[in-house]
Design a protein around this motif. Sequence first.
Motif, PDB file in Angstrom:
ATOM      1  N   TYR A   1      62.570   3.359 -19.878  1.00 60.59           N
ATOM      2  CA  TYR A   1      62.605   4.834 -19.779  1.00 60.59           C
ATOM      3  C   TYR A   1      61.836   5.546 -20.889  1.00 60.59           C
ATOM      4  O   TYR A   1      61.899   6.754 -21.023  1.00 60.59           O
ATOM      5  CB  TYR A   1      64.063   5.315 -19.757  1.00 60.59           C
ATOM      6  CG  TYR A   1      64.250   6.653 -19.079  1.00 60.59           C
ATOM      7  CD1 TYR A   1      64.045   6.805 -17.702  1.00 60.59           C
ATOM      8  CD2 TYR A   1      64.597   7.792 -19.817  1.00 60.59           C
ATOM      9  CE1 TYR A   1      64.189   8.032 -17.093  1.00 60.59           C
ATOM     10  CE2 TYR A   1      64.755   9.021 -19.200  1.00 60.59           C
ATOM     11  CZ  TYR A   1      64.549   9.137 -17.841  1.00 60.59           C
ATOM     12  OH  TYR A   1      64.692  10.358 -17.222  1.00 60.59           O
TER      13      TYR A   1
ATOM     14  N   ILE B   1      60.321  15.730 -15.527  1.00 58.46           N
ATOM     15  CA  ILE B   1      60.384  14.379 -16.099  1.00 58.46           C
ATOM     16  C   ILE B   1      59.286  13.523 -15.483  1.00 58.46           C
ATOM     17  O   ILE B   1      59.354  13.206 -14.287  1.00 58.46           O
ATOM     18  CB  ILE B   1      61.746  13.713 -15.811  1.00 58.46           C
ATOM     19  CG1 ILE B   1      62.896  14.656 -16.207  1.00 58.46           C
ATOM     20  CG2 ILE B   1      61.867  12.383 -16.519  1.00 58.46           C
ATOM     21  CD1 ILE B   1      64.260  14.177 -15.755  1.00 58.46           C
ATOM     22  N   PRO B   2      58.281  13.130 -16.277  1.00 55.10           N
ATOM     23  CA  PRO B   2      57.194  12.334 -15.703  1.00 55.10           C
ATOM     24  C   PRO B   2      57.686  11.124 -14.908  1.00 55.10           C
ATOM     25  O   PRO B   2      57.173  10.843 -13.825  1.00 55.10           O
ATOM     26  CB  PRO B   2      56.391  11.913 -16.932  1.00 55.10           C
ATOM     27  CG  PRO B   2      56.561  13.065 -17.866  1.00 55.10           C
ATOM     28  CD  PRO B   2      57.991  13.516 -17.666  1.00 55.10           C
ATOM     29  N   ILE B   3      58.705  10.415 -15.407  1.00 56.57           N
ATOM     30  CA  ILE B   3      59.158   9.213 -14.693  1.00 56.57           C
ATOM     31  C   ILE B   3      59.808   9.577 -13.360  1.00 56.57           C
ATOM     32  O   ILE B   3      59.986   8.736 -12.485  1.00 56.57           O
ATOM     33  CB  ILE B   3      60.093   8.352 -15.586  1.00 56.57           C
ATOM     34  CG1 ILE B   3      59.279   7.717 -16.708  1.00 56.57           C
ATOM     35  CG2 ILE B   3      60.815   7.289 -14.799  1.00 56.57           C
ATOM     36  CD1 ILE B   3      60.046   6.752 -17.590  1.00 56.57           C
ATOM     37  N   ASN B   4      60.198  10.855 -13.221  1.00 53.83           N
ATOM     38  CA  ASN B   4      60.588  11.362 -11.903  1.00 53.83           C
ATOM     39  C   ASN B   4      61.987  10.946 -11.459  1.00 53.83           C
ATOM     40  O   ASN B   4      62.321  10.983 -10.286  1.00 53.83           O
ATOM     41  CB  ASN B   4      59.565  10.880 -10.855  1.00 53.83           C
ATOM     42  CG  ASN B   4      59.242  11.972  -9.866  1.00 53.83           C
ATOM     43  OD1 ASN B   4      59.524  13.140 -10.111  1.00 53.83           O
ATOM     44  ND2 ASN B   4      58.663  11.585  -8.743  1.00 53.83           N
ATOM     45  N   ARG B   5      62.785  10.535 -12.384  1.00 55.57           N
ATOM     46  CA  ARG B   5      64.184  10.215 -12.092  1.00 55.57           C
ATOM     47  C   ARG B   5      64.954  10.389 -13.400  1.00 55.57           C
ATOM     48  O   ARG B   5      64.375  10.390 -14.479  1.00 55.57           O
ATOM     49  CB  ARG B   5      64.329   8.770 -11.594  1.00 55.57           C
ATOM     50  CG  ARG B   5      63.892   7.730 -12.601  1.00 55.57           C
ATOM     51  CD  ARG B   5      64.318   6.304 -12.203  1.00 55.57           C
ATOM     52  NE  ARG B   5      63.859   5.330 -13.189  1.00 55.57           N
ATOM     53  CZ  ARG B   5      64.557   4.935 -14.246  1.00 55.57           C
ATOM     54  NH1 ARG B   5      65.744   5.437 -14.493  1.00 55.57           N
ATOM     55  NH2 ARG B   5      64.067   4.055 -15.108  1.00 55.57           N
ATOM     56  N   MET B   6      66.270  10.550 -13.277  1.00 55.85           N
ATOM     57  CA  MET B   6      67.111  10.581 -14.466  1.00 55.85           C
ATOM     58  C   MET B   6      67.241   9.177 -15.035  1.00 55.85           C
ATOM     59  O   MET B   6      67.053   8.196 -14.332  1.00 55.85           O
ATOM     60  CB  MET B   6      68.496  11.109 -14.086  1.00 55.85           C
ATOM     61  CG  MET B   6      68.529  12.588 -13.799  1.00 55.85           C
ATOM     62  SD  MET B   6      70.219  13.173 -13.552  1.00 55.85           S
ATOM     63  CE  MET B   6      70.357  12.931 -11.774  1.00 55.85           C
ATOM     64  N   ALA B   7      67.601   9.103 -16.300  1.00 60.91           N
ATOM     65  CA  ALA B   7      67.953   7.810 -16.879  1.00 60.91           C
ATOM     66  C   ALA B   7      69.344   7.422 -16.412  1.00 60.91           C
ATOM     67  O   ALA B   7      70.178   8.281 -16.143  1.00 60.91           O
ATOM     68  CB  ALA B   7      67.934   7.893 -18.395  1.00 60.91           C
ATOM     69  N   GLU B   8      69.590   6.133 -16.282  1.00 59.53           N
ATOM     70  CA  GLU B   8      70.949   5.654 -16.052  1.00 59.53           C
ATOM     71  C   GLU B   8      71.625   5.456 -17.415  1.00 59.53           C
ATOM     72  O   GLU B   8      70.976   5.010 -18.361  1.00 59.53           O
ATOM     73  CB  GLU B   8      70.938   4.333 -15.281  1.00 59.53           C
ATOM     74  CG  GLU B   8      70.452   4.467 -13.843  1.00 59.53           C
ATOM     75  CD  GLU B   8      71.297   5.464 -13.034  1.00 59.53           C
ATOM     76  OE1 GLU B   8      72.527   5.464 -13.205  1.00 59.53           O
ATOM     77  OE2 GLU B   8      70.705   6.243 -12.254  1.00 59.53           O
TER      78      GLU B   8
ATOM     79  N   VAL C   1      67.245  13.484 -19.771  1.00 55.62           N
ATOM     80  CA  VAL C   1      68.228  13.799 -18.731  1.00 55.62           C
ATOM     81  C   VAL C   1      68.812  12.494 -18.175  1.00 55.62           C
ATOM     82  O   VAL C   1      68.084  11.628 -17.712  1.00 55.62           O
ATOM     83  CB  VAL C   1      67.581  14.595 -17.588  1.00 55.62           C
ATOM     84  CG1 VAL C   1      68.607  14.935 -16.522  1.00 55.62           C
ATOM     85  CG2 VAL C   1      66.943  15.864 -18.137  1.00 55.62           C
TER      86      VAL C   1
ATOM     87  N   ALA D   1      53.578   7.382 -15.313  1.00 51.46           N
ATOM     88  CA  ALA D   1      55.031   7.218 -15.436  1.00 51.46           C
ATOM     89  C   ALA D   1      55.694   7.157 -14.064  1.00 51.46           C
ATOM     90  O   ALA D   1      56.645   6.398 -13.847  1.00 51.46           O
ATOM     91  CB  ALA D   1      55.620   8.352 -16.266  1.00 51.46           C
TER      92      ALA D   1
ATOM     93  N   THR E   1      58.201   6.489 -22.541  1.00 52.62           N
ATOM     94  CA  THR E   1      56.734   6.493 -22.445  1.00 52.62           C
ATOM     95  C   THR E   1      56.164   7.723 -23.124  1.00 52.62           C
ATOM     96  O   THR E   1      56.864   8.717 -23.306  1.00 52.62           O
ATOM     97  CB  THR E   1      56.258   6.407 -20.977  1.00 52.62           C
ATOM     98  OG1 THR E   1      54.824   6.293 -20.965  1.00 52.62           O
ATOM     99  CG2 THR E   1      56.653   7.643 -20.171  1.00 52.62           C
TER     100      THR E   1
ATOM    101  N   VAL F   1      63.720   8.971 -25.995  1.00 47.62           N
ATOM    102  CA  VAL F   1      63.770   8.189 -24.752  1.00 47.62           C
ATOM    103  C   VAL F   1      64.068   9.166 -23.626  1.00 47.62           C
ATOM    104  O   VAL F   1      65.212   9.517 -23.372  1.00 47.62           O
ATOM    105  CB  VAL F   1      64.858   7.111 -24.796  1.00 47.62           C
ATOM    106  CG1 VAL F   1      64.878   6.327 -23.485  1.00 47.62           C
ATOM    107  CG2 VAL F   1      64.606   6.162 -25.952  1.00 47.62           C
ATOM    108  N   SER F   2      63.022   9.634 -22.989  1.00 49.94           N
ATOM    109  CA  SER F   2      63.192  10.780 -22.102  1.00 49.94           C
ATOM    110  C   SER F   2      62.300  10.706 -20.867  1.00 49.94           C
ATOM    111  O   SER F   2      61.983  11.736 -20.271  1.00 49.94           O
ATOM    112  CB  SER F   2      62.862  12.052 -22.874  1.00 49.94           C
ATOM    113  OG  SER F   2      61.490  12.003 -23.254  1.00 49.94           O
ATOM    114  N   GLY F   3      61.881   9.513 -20.493  1.00 46.35           N
ATOM    115  CA  GLY F   3      61.061   9.398 -19.292  1.00 46.35           C
ATOM    116  C   GLY F   3      59.727  10.105 -19.396  1.00 46.35           C
ATOM    117  O   GLY F   3      59.144  10.492 -18.391  1.00 46.35           O
ATOM    118  N   GLY F   4      59.243  10.278 -20.611  1.00 49.68           N
ATOM    119  CA  GLY F   4      57.899  10.829 -20.804  1.00 49.68           C
ATOM    120  C   GLY F   4      57.852  12.326 -21.052  1.00 49.68           C
ATOM    121  O   GLY F   4      56.778  12.891 -21.211  1.00 49.68           O
ATOM    122  N   GLU F   5      59.020  12.971 -21.081  1.00 48.12           N
ATOM    123  CA  GLU F   5      59.034  14.413 -21.362  1.00 48.12           C
ATOM    124  C   GLU F   5      58.590  14.698 -22.777  1.00 48.12           C
ATOM    125  O   GLU F   5      58.960  13.992 -23.703  1.00 48.12           O
ATOM    126  CB  GLU F   5      60.442  14.958 -21.150  1.00 48.12           C
ATOM    127  CG  GLU F   5      60.566  15.810 -19.902  1.00 48.12           C
ATOM    128  CD  GLU F   5      61.871  16.588 -19.865  1.00 48.12           C
ATOM    129  OE1 GLU F   5      61.834  17.807 -19.750  1.00 48.12           O
ATOM    130  OE2 GLU F   5      62.921  15.937 -19.922  1.00 48.12           O
TER     131      GLU F   5
END
Lengths: 246, 246, 246, 246
Positions: free
Chosen positions: A234, D209-216, D186, A173, A236, D242-246
Amino acid sequence: MNTVKNKKKHVLILGGSSDIGIEVVKNFLKINWNVSAQFNKNKKKLEFLKKKSQNLNLIKFNFSNSKNLYIEKKISKRFNRKYDSIINLIGYVDNKSFENTNLKSILNSLTANAIYPILIEKMLVKKMLKQKWGRILNCSSIGVKFGGGKNSFNYSFSKHCLEFIPSSYKNWAKKNVFINNLRIGVTNTKIHKKMKRKKINIKNRLKLIPINRMAEPKEISNYITNLTTGSNSYMTGQTLTVSGGE
Amino acid sequence: MNTVKNKKKHVLILGGSSDIGIEVVKNFLKINWNVSAQFNKNKKKLEFLKKKSQNLNLIKFNFSNSKNLYIEKKISKRFNRKYDSIINLIGYVDNKSFENTNLKSILNSLTANAIYPILIEKMLVKKMLKQKWGRILNCSSIGVKFGGGKNSFNYSFSKHCLEFIPSSYKNWAKKNVFINNLRIGVTNTKIHKKMKRKKINIKNRLKLIPINRMAEPKEISNYITNLTTGSNSYMTGQTLTVSGGE
Amino acid sequence: MNTVKNKKKHVLILGGSSDIGIEVVKNFLKINWNVSAQFNKNKKKLEFLKKKSQNLNLIKFNFSNSKNLYIEKKISKRFNRKYDSIINLIGYVDNKSFENTNLKSILNSLTANAIYPILIEKMLVKKMLKQKWGRILNCSSIGVKFGGGKNSFNYSFSKHCLEFIPSSYKNWAKKNVFINNLRIGVTNTKIHKKMKRKKINIKNRLKLIPINRMAEPKEISNYITNLTTGSNSYMTGQTLTVSGGE
Amino acid sequence: MNTVKNKKKHVLILGGSSDIGIEVVKNFLKINWNVSAQFNKNKKKLEFLKKKSQNLNLIKFNFSNSKNLYIEKKISKRFNRKYDSIINLIGYVDNKSFENTNLKSILNSLTANAIYPILIEKMLVKKMLKQKWGRILNCSSIGVKFGGGKNSFNYSFSKHCLEFIPSSYKNWAKKNVFINNLRIGVTNTKIHKKMKRKKINIKNRLKLIPINRMAEPKEISNYITNLTTGSNSYMTGQTLTVSGGE
């Protein structure tokens, strides 16, 4: 958000000759991706599409070979290149119930539907991580939710196995490489069309679907495309269900 | 509720020489069941128990044989008899990460941890249905919830596969034959004791467990016994988690 | 494992006069705990048990009062003492469908079935944390899995709400205080007996239960007792389902 | 598949002035729907959009009124008209931990975030069923998966309650009326921007957050639009994350 590169993207579609696969191929050609579609027997529709587009590349490959335990090397030869997205729609079906299954038939379904796709993904994810972009989607079946139908133990069992998302997905990710599962409901494909003609069970099956109709391959293909292009930026590690409310 | 018969009950414990297995054996001997315990190498503790009890029967069998694809027939010879309960505690572990796995190592873990136990259950459930009593418990691991640890892809993947409950379980329920899964948390067994001695990671691992300690094999064995004796009279088709809150 | 103290333990049973509640009371009296049982109207069976045991204490309290929004203070008066276990079996039922519900009836069910029990648990958990032992069990219903029956929206909605386990449970675990949910299937209680006599729907309802019969209150009470005494030493934060395979 | 009518569609957005709400408003204006956006205080951005579009209608309404238990009638006055889609983004947040909550603050969060939206949906779904088209989306929070954060018990509890999908959804599906939940991770909204400025915890939060950033807000709004327009033609009764992999 996405570090979209200017060069053309490339999707690998395993099970590309299935009714849903064909629609996915069309979707990606429409948005101007390069498309590599694996098939085994039914090449008619794919060849028709190929005539119209230079962006479509066909890969003939048989995953459900009875000797499939020895094709690991062949796989790395045929599928080892850079892809931006991988969609696994392989659906090898036998008619074994739990009561009638055996080692060989379990392994046949399992290698075709789950293990080979997983090994291909394992091989290709490395290149995705390097290029910092990738979308992987494994398509399973609503049957998994219910332990499979009476005569589809091997199919449902292998699709259940396929749904395992390794914890590595969290590291992927960070590099903008996503993996998700899609549980697909009853769809108006060849198999179900045949059932419809023979009036086998299809009415009883439809009763179980709140929406009261099968999905069309086209509409399933749209969910698939949304999850495997930049429009999924966003999400995964998820298992989604598109099954008309089942 | 249960049509309990007067004759002595008999439990088959696959993975009976594991630390948890030993405690399960003790539990069942204490309530005066016949116990058949499968083991591969570590027979010491089992043989010690055997000296003290005529009700214990040991079955030496290697599920993780590199040639295990050809032992289907042997299985039907060694395990094909009437059992009232089956507990699957087989835990074949290699140290492959997702990135380093391959076809052979996946199949090794998968057949040992999931497919052979499933084939044994398939064979024995028929006798359970005839006698209208049966309890099956497949033990998997908390790791399945998180996609496995870094170096235990094959183990977690195979345990995930094992958790598939075929829809037939609904028919079995009518005949008082139940099947459930138990996801077991980090337990104070040989593997973890070794980690503890070597101070490898074990502290970090413990931090993830809300209860803040490993489970003792004895306490896990009690959950197992509750689920596979008459004290489980109404729960089937479930996946339970005993993991200290993880 | 557990820092079991020698002094007598004390359980609070909310909804203690229900058919399942009565059996839970019996179970705890049998293992020599002090028992405080809350009831509203049906005190007959509880008073019969009280005659035979000095360990049973009855608490008359009405949670489903139409003015229940103002009884927060009363609650702290009546329930604020040291307990070792709390079992919430409150089951206030009206017959509202989703289509016919309204603010008042939603709030009535919600406060009785979820919010008051939660506030009581919030108050009592502090004492559990001090004494480093505690077991909390909230009983909900298999209906939650399916979005409730046609005429039990308020009941199912409130039971769904009740199933929320606050993240604080991880801190509680460190102090040997556990919280779990139990989804209970169709049980042979007054309500269902009445349906049986009137032959209302009960046959159709039973068809949905794989085990093909209702649970007896006695057998459900055993699962409850196992989860709220020392025999549960490593399971917390879980939602279990005992529903005959539904 | 969808019996799309020629007349303009109309979406109701509850919580339309939130950062995500604004982007959803923009999306729907872009595809030429009529948009009714509810707001309470922050009307600036909405009024700016209104100047540019005749299709936007603003509804001032305070759901988190301390006297909110008496506004049921007002709701039916203000929101009772034909809508094709309803999106609930209400997010009333207080800072109560489980340990510090009380009846009044629970009810405040619960009515604002869950019960009023549910009552509005109950009222409007009837019109959707008549016109045989409708999409409802309730937005909850990734926090629900983990039992909420330390100081957001009331918020997470109310969002958990909101996620209940009544079994009636199966009947709605037959009439092409769908309902789903979206658990949002987030997102880079006012609240989190403030945290960022104050450097409160935000780094630690991001680590999860696996994606390592907040969503826009923009990207979340796209998932929302996909689920509440014709592009969702076969998915109902689901909870997506939809949470960046959390």
